[in-house]
Each structure stands twice: as structure tokens, then as C-alpha cells.
Design a protein around this motif. Structure first.
Motif: not given
Length: 150
Positions: A130-147
Motif C-alpha cells: 500500500q505504501m508503494f502503490k502511489p509510487m508505482q502510479g507515479r514512477s512505474g514498477s521498476l522504481t518500486v522494484a528498486r525501492a
């Protein structure tokens, strides 16, 4: 005393059975070895496709070796075999999040929390998704995977 990976591997090569597959995959999850995981994991998944415990053990070994696509495939198969097993969905949610798909991870982890009656580990992964879901919308899944990996 538990068997070592070489002992388990020798037993696996002599004759494959679900208990040996689980023991070897569990050992590989604790002491990752990508080459052995590539040898054992796909064979275990193929040979014991109707055994959810083997599929989950193989998925754990794949996760430890950072082979998330193979882990996801094993867990999807496990979910079809054992659709009410919370451990399948908890680990699948983790894998989806590690792959950067916070949106799908959230849905899968919600199911894991319900099926488990509120398992704290599943809840913690759900909170992360839930914390990373907005990040995925803004920056994409690669950014989430890295984070998630950091």
C-alpha cells in the motif's frame, strides 16, 4: 542433524519425491545457490505440480536466488492447487512487490491476510504494498522494484 545441501542433492538425484524436493528447496532458500536452484526448482515444479507444499518451497528457493518470475509462476500454480492456503498468497504478494507490481501485490496480500486470520507477516507486506502503490502510479514498477530491494 539436518542434511546438508550436498547430501540432499545426492538424495534428489538418486530418486525424486516431494519430501526431498521440499527439504532441498528449503535448504536452498536458506543458503541461496542460483545454479542449483535453476537445476532443482523447475524440475520440482514440473514433477510435483499438484503438490502445493513443493511449489511453495520451490518458490522460496527462487526468491532467495532472485528469480522472481519463476517464483511467481510456481506460486500461481500453487494457488490453483491450494486456493485457500494463506502462505501461497503471502509469498505471491511478496514476489509481486519485489517485481514492482504494488497494485497486484496489494490485492493478493489482502487475500493472504483474510485467509490467515490476520497473519502479522502478511499484514506487514500488505502495508508495504500500500505504501508503494502511489509510487508505482507515479514512477512505474521498476522504481518500486528498486525501492523494495533497497
Amino acid at each position: 542433524m539436518p542434511e546438508t545441501i550436498p547430501e540432499l542433492l545426492a538424495r534428489w538425484r538418486r530418486g525424486r519425491d516431494p519430501s526431498t524436493a521440499i527439504a532441498l528447496c528449503d535448504a536452498l532458500a536458506l543458503a541461496p545457490n542460483a545454479a542449483l536452484t535453476v537445476e532443482v526448482g523447475p524440475a520440482a515444479v514440473a514433477e510435483f505440480a499438484s503438490d502445493a507444499a513443493v511449489l511453495v518451497a520451490a518458490a522460496r528457493a527462487f526468491v532467495a536466488a532472485e528469480r522472481y518470475g519463476e517464483a511467481q509462476s510456481a506460486l500461481v500454480a500453487a494457488g490453483k492447487v491450494a486456493p485457500r492456503e494463506p502462505a501461497v498468497f503471502r509469498l505471491l504478494g511478496e514476489v509481486l512487490l519485489r517485481r514492482g507490481d504494488a497494485e497486484r501485490a496489494e490485492k493478493v496480500l489482502e487475500r493472504a491476510v483474510v485467509l490467515s486470520g490476520g497473519d502479522p507477516d502478511a499484514r506487514a507486506w500488505l502495508d508495504r504494498a500500500q505504501m508503494f502503490k502511489p509510487m508505482q502510479g507515479r514512477s512505474g514498477s521498476l522504481t518500486v522494484a528498486r525501492a523494495v530491494a533497497s
